[in-house]
Enzyme design. Structure first.
Site: not given
Ligand code: GLC
Ligand code: CA
Length: 672
Positions: A301, A371
């Protein structure tokens, strides 16, 4: 002399087959050489003895040394050596010439589950792990084998599971560790792979590390990013102008420690200090914990926020004339010092190495996807692919298609696909995401008329596509305006629509955590299973096509045509005369003349799949392929003229790893 030799050999051969070997009569017929040999045996005293079971060495040797035995034996010996050498060489050649088998994360689309909304097993209105386990059959129906379950860790749910209080525990909303273990065992039994979230940038402010950091307990003192800041009469003057992703200052004053801490997301999500080696070790320990539980992959993440510049300089304003006091939105600054800092990729690579320790067992490759939304800076996204020498993520999520609605056209689709393809390092594996828990549902973003063609695009492009739960049936955002829900990301997180019972079969509770969309009577899995022309059945057919047809699974992709209406590309494989042409309409009704681009195409092509089921068979004329708004066609045809071999298509074709097909042996090989 020559006659003598022939005579001797024929004599010895006769002796080989003669049961009364070594009779006086035979001896006399023997040549001089043979006599000498026999005399030697005579001198050993074994002259007249016939072979028998358990004979002593001397008798055995007397026979085995004879040319008639020795020669065939030697011939056989060398034949065996030669055959073994040929076998080894063939094996090496086959191994060297075979293309690598696709790994599980390449072979199957990924299905993303938002666990709170998938299936509620205990009537509390929240989806849970047991609920997911009840629905495992569904993935078989979809032909999907890789499942990513979004965060289910213990959390105060300020950011719905992305504010983690304990990285090694399950939130009671979702179940228990025993239930997690059951779920993963059941998944593996069905051949399904499990990807879980790894959320390294921040913890919840309720995490014990943060509690210990606040009161400066031992090594935890520096687990977070603390800075002195002025705090007078309840008003804080932050150390610099940094803004959090969710808006306003990224600094929060802590009464206990009397300092400010950094949070790139909510103030309840303090950022960990990755300049601290103890923090880095701690996170590796968490990776090991989940890999030991058997998880097959990690979705990492918010990676670009891991490190911040230690000099803490202000970030440049997008509009330099703006009064700094008024800067509250994330988009008002360039994030030069809070994202993608030097050292970031070393950290992710070290995680890959940790994962590799668990990948050695055959068939147990542990997969990593990162991500990171890098918008126009696609080269930054590509960095997560690693280098030819240092492995990093297997792929970074490709979110670019999420913006397709901004230029909904054949040209628009082409531009987004091509920008990934031409920026991706050579030999890497592409991937496609069109929706997730942070973005509006596809139907709500682009309109229902385009959802099928978008699924067709995702599942016929080379690479791995990710499907957010519910997109396979065309779920829509819920309307949150009337109740006390967040308009921010709640609309796309509503309960999965399974059937037309109360709460769409998601839960037997009186109230679900988010309302079910009112269209659930028709937009649900059960209804669409029996409706042969449903969005769900098209998804299923597409995933089956992708699985079964080698050109779509791992062949070349060449761009054939694009205009305001259609995007056309071919998928083909060397050695296979079957090819597929995708004609996808993201604009208005249009007629495309494919023969004008590729005159060698057959006059007609078979419709293998269509988003409009009334057209799901028959042929189209290559000179005039008609498509309606939002219609997609998968056309199949036979050819011996492959597009990627044509000079004028050299820069319009792509393949991750070359593979060709020998139809006579029904195998794939490379070096084509
Ligand atoms: C990522 C997740 C999101 C979350 C963020 C902070 O972008 O997909 O849902 O709010 O991380 O952890
Ligand atoms: Ca950070």
């Amino acid at each position: 002399m020559a006659n003598e030799i022939v005579h001797k050999n024929s004599l010895e051969l006769t002796q080989c087959y003669d049961n009364s070997t070594f009779s006086e009569e035979t001896e006399q017929k023997a040549s001089d050489g043979a006599k000498q040999e026999q005399q030697e045996t005579t001198s050993n005293g074994w002259k007249n003895i016939k072979p028998y079971a358990g004979m002593p060495k001397e008798v055995l040797l007397q026979y085995s040394r004879k040319t008639c035995y020795r020669v065939p034996r030697e011939i056989l010996f060398w034949l065996i050596i030669a055959a073994t050498a040929v076998l080894i060489a063939t094996t090496i050649a086959i191994i060297a010439l075979s293309p690598r088998c696709l790994d599980w994360w390449q072979a199957s689309p990924i299905y993303q589950i938002y666990p709170r909304s998938f299936k509620d097993s205990n009537k509390d209105g929240n989806g849970d792990l047991k609920g997911i386990q009840e629905k495992l059959e569904y993935f078989g129906y979809l032909n999907v084998k890789a499942i990513w379950i979004s965060s289910f860790y213990k959390s105060p749910m300020k950011d719905f599971g992305y504010d983690v209080e304990d990285f090694k525990d399950i939130d009671p909303i979702f179940g228990t560790m025993a239930e997690f273990e059951d779920l993963i065992a059941a998944m593996h039994e069905k051949g399904l792979k499990l990807i879980v979230d790894f959320i390294p940038n921040h913890t919840s402010d309720k995490h014990k590390w943060f509690q210990m950091s606040r009161n400066r307990t031992g090594k935890y003192t520096d687990y977070y990013i603390w800075q002195n800041c002025e705090h007078v009469n309840g008003t804080t003057k932050p150390p610099n102008n940094w803004i959090s992703v969710f808006g306003n200052s990224a600094w929060e004053y802590d009464e206990m420690r009397k300092q400010c801490f950094l949070h790139q997301f909510l103030k309840e999500q303090p950022d960990l200090n990755y300049h601290n080696p103890d923090v880095q070790e701690e996170m590796k320990d968490i990776i090991r914990f989940w890999l030991e539980k058997g998880v097959d992959g990690l979705r990492v993440d918010a990676v670009k926020y891991l490190l911040e510049a230690e000099h803490l300089r202000n970030e440049p304003q997008v509009d330099s004339s703006q009064n700094p006091e008024n800067i509250t939105a994330y988009s008002q600054l360039y994030h030069d010092y809070t994202t993608t800092q030097v050292g970031l990729h070393d950290i992710i690579r070290s995680w890959h190495q940790t994962m590799d320790e668990y990948s050695r067992e055959p068939g147990r490759y542990r997969f990593m996807v990162t991500e990171s939304y890098d918008n126009e800076e696609i080269h930054k996204t590509m960095m997560y692919y690693g280098t030819p020498f240092i492995a990093e993520a297997d792929f970074p999520f490709n979110f670019y298609l999420i913006d397709l609605h901004k230029n909904m056209s054949g040209d628009g689709a082409f531009t987004l696909v091509d920008s990934w393809m031409k920026s991706m390092p050579k030999g890497k594996w592409p991937n496609w995401v069109v929706g997730n828990h942070d973005n509006s549902r596809v139907v709500s973003r682009v309109g229902r008329k385009y959802t099928r063609v978008i699924n067709m695009l995702l599942l016929t492009l080379p690479g791995t596509s990710t499907t957010y739960y519910g997109e396979e049936i065309g779920m829509e955002n819920i309307d949150v305006s009337e109740e006390n829900y967040s308009a921010n990301r709640d609309p796309e997180r509503s309960p999965m629509q399974w059937d037309n019972r109360t709460n769409a079969g998601f839960s037997d509770a009186n109230k679900t955590w988010l309302p079910v969309h009112q269209d659930y009577q028709t937009i649900n899995v059960e209804a669409q299973k029996i409706q042969h022309n449903s969005t769900l059945n098209l998804y299923r057919e597409l995933s089956l096509l992708r699985m079964n047809e080698l050109p779509i699974h791992r062949g070349w992709m060449c761009y054939i045509w694009h205009d305001t209406n259609v995007f056309v590309y071919v998928r083909e494989l060397d050695g296979l005369n079957k090819a597929f042409m995708m004609v996808l309409n993201f604009g208005n009704t249009s007629t495309t003349n494919l023969a004008s681009v590729l005159p060698e195409l057959p006059k007609e092509m078979t419709i293998r799949l269509s988003t409009m089921y009334n057209k799901n068979s028959g042929t189209v004329s290559t000179e005039a392929v008609q498509t309606e708004q939002g219609e997609g066609l998968v056309l199949e045809y036979k050819t011996n003229h492959q597009v990627h071999k044509k000079k004028e298509f050299h820069d319009k074709c792509f393949i991750s790893e070359k593979a060709c097909f020998i139809s006579s042996l029904n195998i794939l090989y490379k070096n084509c």
